[in-house]
Design an enzyme around this catalytic site. Structure first.
Site, PDB file in Angstrom:
ATOM      1  N   ASP A 142      63.444  76.066  -9.502  1.00  0.00           N
ATOM      2  CA  ASP A 142      62.632  76.631  -8.428  1.00  0.00           C
ATOM      3  C   ASP A 142      63.582  77.026  -7.311  1.00  0.00           C
ATOM      4  OD1 ASP A 142      60.151  76.323  -9.643  1.00  0.00           O
ATOM      5  OD2 ASP A 142      59.795  74.354  -8.781  1.00  0.00           O
ATOM      6  N   ASP A 193      56.172  81.041 -11.637  1.00  0.00           N
ATOM      7  CA  ASP A 193      55.023  80.527 -10.880  1.00  0.00           C
ATOM      8  C   ASP A 193      54.231  81.672 -10.251  1.00  0.00           C
ATOM      9  OD1 ASP A 193      55.997  77.981 -11.487  1.00  0.00           O
ATOM     10  OD2 ASP A 193      57.069  77.811  -9.578  1.00  0.00           O
TER      11      ASP A 193
END
Length: 185
Positions: A131, A156
């Site tokens: 991330d 995401d």
């Protein structure tokens, strides 16, 4: 003629899903090779920037091993990913592309996101997902290990776009069902 259309739909689905998943993978590789964990590169001051973390959980850093102690997180997430991809791939074959374009695109985005994060769980140390987008919106969410939150990646974003398209399709379809058929003259 119907079979040609179905074949094109499936090819389009596969090609676009691979392109989006490859884009997600390339973005993660670029970040991993140029940043160290915890590095921050500001884009909009302290509000938005690149901040590398490895997420071993899922949405909101959900940790299934807390609830199912005999299963490893990576195995759980990969199992759920494969089931979801199987279900969505079956559904893409069944849907009418001409009438359900929002669902078609929603499935592409969700599958690309699932594949992108699934690849991370297979190839990254400790089955963690990369991330790197950090948005500090000024609120804290208690026990979530990332402070600030949210920190996310393109996979995401793709999943959220896909879910948004599913919701939009639901409301558009509901509106069409409510509309009475007009008599033809």
């Amino acid at each position: 003629m119907e079979q040609k259309s179905d074949f094109r739909k499936i090819i389009l689905f596969v090609v676009l899903t691979i392109i989006f998943a490859a884009f997600d993978f390339a973005s993660k590789q670029a970040v991993v090779t140029t940043m160290q964990v915890g590095d921050y590169f500001p884009i909009f001051g302290n509000t938005f920037g690149l901040y590398l973390v490895y997420n071993k959980g899922a949405i909101f850093s959900f940790d299934p091993s807390k609830y199912i102690p005999f299963i490893k997180n990576a195995h759980f997430f990969l199992f759920v990913t494969f089931i979801a991809l199987g279900f969505l791939s079956y559904y893409i074959v069944k849907l009418d592309y001409r009438k359900q374009k929002l669902l078609f695109w929603g499935i592409i985005f969700i599958c690309a996101g699932a594949i992108g994060n699934g690849i991370d769980r297979i190839i990254r140390p400790e089955s963690a997902v990369v991330d790197f987008f950090m948005a500090d919106l000024g609120f804290r969410l208690g026990p979530i290990p990332f402070d600030p939150w949210p920190i996310f990646n393109f996979a995401d974003i793709f999943v959220n776009i896909g879910l948004g398209l599913f919701i939009l399709d639901y409301f558009v379809s509901a509106k069409k069902r409510e509309k009475p058929d007009c008599p033809k003259k």
